[in-house]
Write an enzyme that holds these catalytic residues in place. Structure first.
Site, short mmCIF file in Angstrom:
data_model
loop_
_atom_site.label_atom_id
_atom_site.label_comp_id
_atom_site.label_asym_id
_atom_site.label_seq_id
_atom_site.Cartn_x
_atom_site.Cartn_y
_atom_site.Cartn_z
N ASP A 78 0.77 -1.24 -0.06
CA ASP A 78 -0.02 -0.14 0.11
C ASP A 78 0.83 1.31 -0.11
O ASP A 78 0.41 2.27 -0.40
CB ASP A 78 -0.98 0.19 1.07
CG ASP A 78 -1.89 -1.01 1.00
OD1 ASP A 78 -2.45 -1.61 -0.04
OD2 ASP A 78 -2.36 -1.78 2.01
N HIS A 166 5.85 -12.62 7.08
CA HIS A 166 5.73 -12.13 5.55
C HIS A 166 6.80 -11.73 4.91
O HIS A 166 7.93 -11.73 5.69
CB HIS A 166 4.85 -10.92 5.53
CG HIS A 166 5.28 -9.69 5.98
ND1 HIS A 166 5.29 -9.45 7.39
CD2 HIS A 166 5.63 -8.59 5.48
CE1 HIS A 166 5.78 -8.32 7.79
NE2 HIS A 166 5.99 -7.74 6.55
N GLN A 168 8.75 -9.36 1.53
CA GLN A 168 8.30 -8.37 0.56
C GLN A 168 9.15 -8.70 -0.80
O GLN A 168 10.03 -9.44 -0.88
CB GLN A 168 8.95 -6.88 0.89
CG GLN A 168 8.05 -6.35 2.32
CD GLN A 168 8.49 -5.03 2.47
OE1 GLN A 168 8.20 -4.21 1.74
NE2 GLN A 168 8.82 -4.71 3.52
N HIS A 299 21.81 -18.17 -4.68
CA HIS A 299 21.88 -18.31 -3.33
C HIS A 299 21.08 -17.50 -2.44
O HIS A 299 20.57 -16.61 -2.80
CB HIS A 299 23.54 -17.89 -3.05
CG HIS A 299 24.05 -16.68 -3.12
ND1 HIS A 299 24.49 -16.18 -4.51
CD2 HIS A 299 24.22 -15.55 -2.46
CE1 HIS A 299 24.58 -14.90 -4.41
NE2 HIS A 299 24.48 -14.45 -3.24
N LYS A 314 24.86 -6.22 17.49
CA LYS A 314 26.34 -5.60 16.96
C LYS A 314 25.81 -4.20 16.43
O LYS A 314 25.06 -4.06 15.42
CB LYS A 314 26.64 -6.41 16.25
CG LYS A 314 27.84 -5.92 14.99
CD LYS A 314 29.22 -5.51 15.85
CE LYS A 314 30.07 -4.88 14.97
NZ LYS A 314 31.16 -4.33 15.97
N VAL A 317 28.11 1.17 12.98
CA VAL A 317 28.18 2.59 13.17
C VAL A 317 29.68 2.96 13.17
O VAL A 317 30.57 2.18 13.00
CB VAL A 317 27.58 2.97 14.47
CG1 VAL A 317 25.96 2.43 14.74
CG2 VAL A 317 28.41 2.27 15.67
N GLU A 320 32.57 1.28 11.22
CA GLU A 320 31.93 0.44 10.17
C GLU A 320 31.44 1.30 9.19
O GLU A 320 31.33 0.77 8.06
CB GLU A 320 30.82 -0.21 10.84
CG GLU A 320 31.28 -1.62 11.61
CD GLU A 320 31.67 -1.08 13.16
OE1 GLU A 320 31.76 0.06 13.33
OE2 GLU A 320 32.13 -2.03 13.89
O1 G1P Z 1 33.79 0.89 21.32
P1 G1P Z 1 32.35 1.42 21.25
O2 G1P Z 1 31.95 2.88 21.33
O3 G1P Z 1 31.73 0.84 22.47
O4 G1P Z 1 31.57 0.53 20.08
C1 G1P Z 1 31.01 1.22 19.13
O5 G1P Z 1 31.58 1.64 18.08
C2 G1P Z 1 32.26 0.74 17.28
C3 G1P Z 1 33.20 1.44 16.14
O6 G1P Z 1 32.14 2.17 15.47
C4 G1P Z 1 31.65 -0.34 16.86
O7 G1P Z 1 32.45 -1.32 16.33
C5 G1P Z 1 30.85 -1.04 17.86
O8 G1P Z 1 29.85 -1.95 17.32
C6 G1P Z 1 29.90 -0.07 18.65
O9 G1P Z 1 29.13 -0.55 19.67
O1 G1P Z 2 7.94 -1.50 3.94
P1 G1P Z 2 8.30 -1.60 5.77
O2 G1P Z 2 8.37 -3.10 6.10
O3 G1P Z 2 7.47 -1.05 6.54
O4 G1P Z 2 9.64 -0.97 5.85
C1 G1P Z 2 10.96 -1.54 6.05
O5 G1P Z 2 11.40 -2.17 4.85
C2 G1P Z 2 11.88 -1.45 4.10
C3 G1P Z 2 12.70 -2.04 2.78
O6 G1P Z 2 13.88 -3.00 3.26
C4 G1P Z 2 13.12 -0.41 4.39
O7 G1P Z 2 12.89 0.70 3.20
C5 G1P Z 2 12.04 0.43 5.51
O8 G1P Z 2 13.06 1.54 6.05
C6 G1P Z 2 11.82 -0.42 6.66
O9 G1P Z 2 11.16 0.40 7.69
#
Ligand code: G1P
Ligand code: G1P
Lengths: 351, 351
Positions: A78, A166, A168, A299, A314, A317, A320
């Site tokens: 929708d 479900h 998509q 796959h 995990k 952020v 990464e």
């Molecule tokens: O070292 P922190 O701040 O606890 O850890 C955070 O930042 C890291 C670097 O971006 C990430 O790998 C971790 O997953 C996140 O939790």
């Molecule tokens: O359509 P949904 O399931 O509400 O939405 C979810 O999946 C989508 C596709 O992976 C993403 O773009 C959205 O950010 C997420 O919230």
């Protein structure tokens, strides 16, 4: 003199399908976690809920009434991200400002009439019905569209707004980044070695065994050598299948069986309904249906976010996002953990 | 006949720095959200907390005592993902199983002695001190390491486990994926056009204006044409700076000023301490310090997850993980929203 040991020493591993590296820091698994924890998934989901637009027989917000379906049910999303009618755009002349119009279709597919059932709790014949429907959709949408992406967002932590089982299906007029990059690397490898990259990979994993989670006559699940997410897996065929639509009836049954085992192991890992995003990749369709696509191997990919428990994920952020994916346990440690878990669901054992 | 209109019609845009496309579905912003909501950030953070290992004067879990620092403070991460001593590995012979040993250093840097202060609430001279410290660290670590990644995870939603204002610095013996790919595309462009990609880009954005969030004499913040996250921005120099270490004293002051404006606008957007991951990218260091890196342009990147409010984020899952990033408002709409927000922090207005 200390010798390198992959369980103790940080290292990087290469993903030959994407040309990317992952940083593995196994010694870091020991750090304590005092950051954000997620809500555990809702335990008492009712079988039927008259306000849930995915349930059989309910009226959806747009006024349409769902049929009283018994197995799977498909309808148009929708709030689709892609629509069929989009005017064309002239090609962009500036290399820094490239825009193309995007056409497509977004569908939602329910796996089962009951909201409190998930794939691992379905029977193998019920999962087989889902597989048949996936292939039907791919066949139909694949006539028109160059790419048909089937994907499942499972769990609220994955942005899934509805607990009803479900997935998509988004079909598009373009080949999205992920499969486009995978195609590039598969083709390069094929040109060089005259064999499909993933068939060589499967052969070596079957011989080596340490990254295998489960296998049957036709399929094998591995934690790929280059996995990024803690318990990421790849579901690979033992025979050369290029597209989902090439999978025959026996192989569909064995696929249903291995999906049940894998998702059961996932649920058993933290005794929770295990969240993930998963999807299927195979050769492009539409205008490319009649091309030679021998470099492609069909796959499935599972990306689960959980790291330590049902509530600690995990975070991908900072480093990464800006530099490179990083993981805190080796791929072999993850595979061993999953491999050793029972094939029977913890909720079914209790009964 | 309907004409294409980027505010109504789905389209894809190309990121020339990464060779990737993003799907823009502006019509989708209308969909209702009934999925997971995040906890709003903690409002009553104490200025000082004796158990917080980032506060001045406290004893850290490893027994070390923090100095009574007055501005910034740097120490080695107690749970580093990278360590200096890792034995070498012989080159891998199999193209499908490539592993390299990874060496590096991980540091934590506090921005301010008070736990309840964030960058937008700091003064411009205080931010300038942070910038000076960043450059000092880059200079020192850059002598030894080919890549030094400065990044800030802000907010519990970004996996940040400590509210005290801080960032991390990870130096590594390898160039991570993101900068490696950006280097590749910047170099290709430079070979072809004899100008740095990002300098051409800045010039065009300054002329076009619609994606500018804020600017001053030396710097400009744009929502890049190819932005993926709803309110993603890029902080770019108006002059050709290749590395952070090339930024002179006047430019450091103006950088401090624009960081304050940008982070203030972010906080003002949803009247909340705005979470994000941010970091700096410039030419590689270490063994590459004396190479010609004219194709590189130093810049900052902000990836904020929020979409609709302080508690509703954009989930990059399913389609995004398996196929292609997707966004629900255009880059120009996001830029306009941020541009129109006041430069004075909502908490400072109140006073
Ligand atoms: O070292 P922190 O701040 O606890 O850890 C955070 O930042 C890291 C670097 O971006 C990430 O790998 C971790 O997953 C996140 O939790
Ligand atoms: O359509 P949904 O399931 O509400 O939405 C979810 O999946 C989508 C596709 O992976 C993403 O773009 C959205 O950010 C997420 O919230």
């Amino acid at each position: 003199l200390v010798e390198f040991n992959r369980e103790d020493h940080a290292h990087t591993r290469y993903n030959p399908l994407k040309g990317e590296w992952v940083l593995v820091s196994p010694h870091r698994a020991k750090r304590p976690w005092c950051g954000q924890e997620e809500e555990p998934p809702e335990e008492n989901i009712p079988e039927f809920e008259p306000k849930n637009p995915l349930c059989p027989g309910v009226v959806r917000p747009n006024g349409q009434v769902n049929p009283n379906y018994q197995s799977t049910f498909i309808f148009d999303n929708d709030f689709p991200a892609l629509l069929e009618d989009v005017p064309s755009l002239p090609p962009s002349s500036d290399p820094l400002f490239q825009m193309e119009s995007a056409r497509g279709t977004c569908r939602v597919m329910c796996f089962h009439p009951k909201s409190n059932i998930t794939l691992p709790l379905m029977t193998v014949p019920e999962i087989r019905q889902v597989i048949d429907k996936w292939i039907e959709e791919l066949t139909e949408l694949g006539k028109k569209y160059i790419w048909v992406q089937i994907f499942e967002n499972k769990g609220a932590i994955m942005g899934c707004s509805n607990p009803h089982p479900h997935c998509q299906i988004w079909a598009s007029s373009f080949v999205p980044n992920e499969p486009r990059i995978k195609e590039h690397y598969q083709l390069e490898y094929y040109k060089k070695f005259k064999r499909p990259l993933l068939m060589d990979y499967v052969a070596k994993e079957l011989e080596n065994k340490e990254r295998i989670v489960t296998e049957n006559a036709d399929w094998v699940v591995v934690v790929p050598y280059w996995a990024v997410w803690p318990y990421e897996t790849m579901l690979l065929p033992k025979m050369h299948v290029k597209r989902f639509t090439d999978v025959n009836s026996t192989q569909r049954d064995s696929l249903a069986a291995i999906i049940k085992v894998l998702t059961t192991k996932y649920d058993n890992l933290f005794k929770t309904s295990f969240p993930y995003s998963m999807g299927w990749h195979g050769a492009p369709t539409g205008a490319r249906l009649h091309e030679d696509v021998s470099h492609w191997v069909f796959h499935g990919i599972y990306y689960p976010p959980l790291l330590r428990s049902a509530t600690v994920k995990k975070f991908m952020v900072g480093y990464e996002m800006l530099a490179q994916s990083q993981r805190d346990l080796t791929q072999e440690q993850a595979a061993e953990k999953l491999r050793k878990l029972p094939d029977i669901h913890y909720k079914e054992t209790k009964k």
